[in-house]
Design a protein around this motif. Structure first.
Motif, short mmCIF file in Angstrom:
data_model
loop_
_atom_site.label_atom_id
_atom_site.label_comp_id
_atom_site.label_asym_id
_atom_site.label_seq_id
_atom_site.Cartn_x
_atom_site.Cartn_y
_atom_site.Cartn_z
N ASN A 194 17.81 -1.63 2.40
CA ASN A 194 19.07 -0.90 2.16
C ASN A 194 18.83 0.60 2.20
OD1 ASN A 194 20.96 -2.93 1.90
ND2 ASN A 194 20.88 -3.02 -0.33
N ASP A 195 19.81 1.33 2.73
CA ASP A 195 19.79 2.79 2.61
C ASP A 195 19.90 3.17 1.14
OD1 ASP A 195 19.66 3.15 5.35
OD2 ASP A 195 21.84 3.34 5.58
N VAL A 196 19.28 4.27 0.76
CA VAL A 196 19.36 4.77 -0.62
C VAL A 196 19.82 6.22 -0.58
CG1 VAL A 196 18.10 5.19 -2.75
CG2 VAL A 196 17.50 3.21 -1.34
N PRO A 197 21.10 6.48 -0.92
CA PRO A 197 22.11 5.52 -1.37
C PRO A 197 22.88 4.93 -0.19
CG PRO A 197 22.99 7.72 -1.56
CD PRO A 197 21.57 7.88 -1.06
N LEU A 198 23.66 3.89 -0.48
CA LEU A 198 24.52 3.26 0.51
C LEU A 198 25.84 4.02 0.64
CD1 LEU A 198 23.96 -0.38 -0.72
CD2 LEU A 198 23.43 0.38 1.61
N ALA A 199 26.32 4.16 1.88
CA ALA A 199 27.65 4.73 2.11
C ALA A 199 28.70 3.64 1.87
CB ALA A 199 27.76 5.25 3.53
N GLU A 200 29.93 4.06 1.57
CA GLU A 200 30.99 3.08 1.30
C GLU A 200 31.23 2.15 2.47
OE1 GLU A 200 32.24 6.12 -1.85
OE2 GLU A 200 31.23 6.15 0.09
N ASP A 201 31.07 2.64 3.70
CA ASP A 201 31.35 1.80 4.85
C ASP A 201 30.13 1.01 5.32
OD1 ASP A 201 29.86 3.87 5.87
OD2 ASP A 201 31.33 4.49 7.38
N ALA A 202 29.09 0.94 4.50
CA ALA A 202 27.92 0.12 4.85
C ALA A 202 28.34 -1.34 4.94
CB ALA A 202 26.83 0.29 3.80
N GLU A 203 27.65 -2.09 5.76
CA GLU A 203 27.94 -3.51 5.95
C GLU A 203 27.76 -4.27 4.63
OE1 GLU A 203 26.29 -7.33 8.57
OE2 GLU A 203 25.39 -5.33 8.79
N LEU A 204 28.66 -5.21 4.39
CA LEU A 204 28.54 -6.06 3.20
C LEU A 204 27.59 -7.21 3.56
CD1 LEU A 204 32.23 -6.28 1.92
CD2 LEU A 204 30.53 -4.45 1.63
#
Length: 369
Positions: free
Chosen positions: A139-149
């Motif tokens: 996971n990216d740190v932090p995750l953007a809101e539009d990151a894949e669920l």
């Protein structure tokens, strides 16, 4: 308590304002939000919906199950539809039967969305969790809101939350003119009981060898203010909410004063799976992923709208430790005082001893049947 000044709300000014309905308004986050909306000068009318009456005066209360289609008639004030519905009647209790919980959560959300569209409501705000992003080592740190669920249904309640997210995506297509906003909090703290808050009730913090957890908390008060932002249309879309930044596992251990118990992945995951399968713990093995891998979020959309959390990760962790003081949990299962005292003597092997004892007890019970 937060060291910063609390939000100060003036009395309602009697202006027409907007009308907001809240489901699940009698307790928890629903009660907090209802209180804020009643006190807000930007809100003229508040409709509170629950199966029992809450303690907030100034709201118009309707007592019914959110799965009842009659809710459409309740989403009107003096004949006009409310402007926004905030749907918070979602059951994520660890002790609820999973099938019954899913039936309630999914059917309730479907009914609220359909009823809102039928009543002419413009906006529905749903609350899920940042857990829907999944806890994964890459996971990216932090995750953007539009990151894949990328979550799966293997953790407590996450399957329900993913289905609610799917309903949120479909609703604007099924009901043109209906806007749906989804709010995704991180690890919730503030009078809530989850697999993640129970993690801090253990005499040792279980750490799976080779994992790199990061902790980002969200106090219920901050979630209430973020939901108010969404209800007042100050932010929309998918909104992640939590404290700014995160804590590394080593920082959590230093701040909490609780030492770690490190286990190989096969041992930790295998024990969690067996305990859950035997019915000895409410937490499936999938819950462990959220203590192993990062799933922290940026919260950039709320920040861009002008929202800021009033609590820090350090403050929320301190609040959590205060709340769980005196509780004893091993592998997600609450223990009585006698069991906790016995297991506490096991020192560094307490988690393994507790797991082994519970498994042996279940096997003996089955042999006697």
């Amino acid at each position: 308590m937060s060291s910063q000044e609390p939000n100060v709300r003036g009395p309602r000014n009697g202006a027409a304002g907007r009308a907001v309905a809240v489901t699940g308004a009698a307790s928890g986050i629903g009660a907090l939000l209802t209180e804020r909306l009643v006190a807000s000068p930007e809100v003229g009318r508040v409709v509170a919906i629950d199966e029992r009456h809450g303690g907030t005066d100034g709201a118009r209360w309707h007592l019914l199950d959110v799965r009842d289609p009659a809710i459409a008639d309740r989403l009107r004030c003096d004949g006009d539809p409310v402007d926004t519905v905030v749907h918070l009647a979602v059951d994520l209790d660890l002790e609820t039967d999973p099938a019954a919980r899913t039936a309630y959560n999914v059917r309730g959300t479907q009914t609220v969305l359909t009823a809102a569209a039928a009543a002419g409501v413009r906006r529905v705000v749903l609350c899920t969790s940042a857990m829907v992003y999944g806890a994964l080592p890459d996971n990216d740190v932090p995750l953007a809101e539009d990151a894949e669920l990328r979550a799966t249904a293997e953790a407590t309640g996450v399957g329900d939350l993913l289905e609610i997210e799917r309903l949120a995506r479909r609703a604007p297509r099924a009901h043109p003119g209906l806007n749906v906003t989804v709010v995704r909090p991180t690890v919730l703290v503030g009078g809530v009981d989850t697999a993640l808050t129970r993690y801090f009730e253990s005499p040792r913090l279980l750490v799976v060898a080779g994992s790199r957890p990061r902790w980002q908390f969200c106090h219920l008060e901050d979630l209430a203010s973020a939901l108010e932002y969404a209800a007042l249309e100050k932010a929309e879309g998918e909104l992640a909410v939590g404290c700014d930044g995160w804590l590394e596992q080593e920082e959590v251990e230093e701040l909490s004063g609780i030492r770690r118990m490190e286990l190989p992945p096969a041992v930790a995951l295998g024990a969690a799976s067996r305990l859950h399968r035997l019915g000895l713990t409410p937490s499936p093995a999938g819950d462990l992923a959220y203590t192993m891998h990062p799933w922290v979020v940026s919260g950039s959309r709320l920040h861009e709208a002008g929202w800021r959390p009033k609590w820090t990760n350090e403050q929320v962790l301190a609040e959590l430790l205060h709340e769980v003081a005196g509780r004893h949990t091993v592998a997600g299962r609450r223990l009585g005082r006698k069991d906790a005292t016995t297991l506490g003597a096991a020192g560094a092997t307490v988690a393994l001893v507790g797991t082994a004892a519970l498994v042996r007890r279940a096997r003996r019970t089955r042999r006697r049947m």
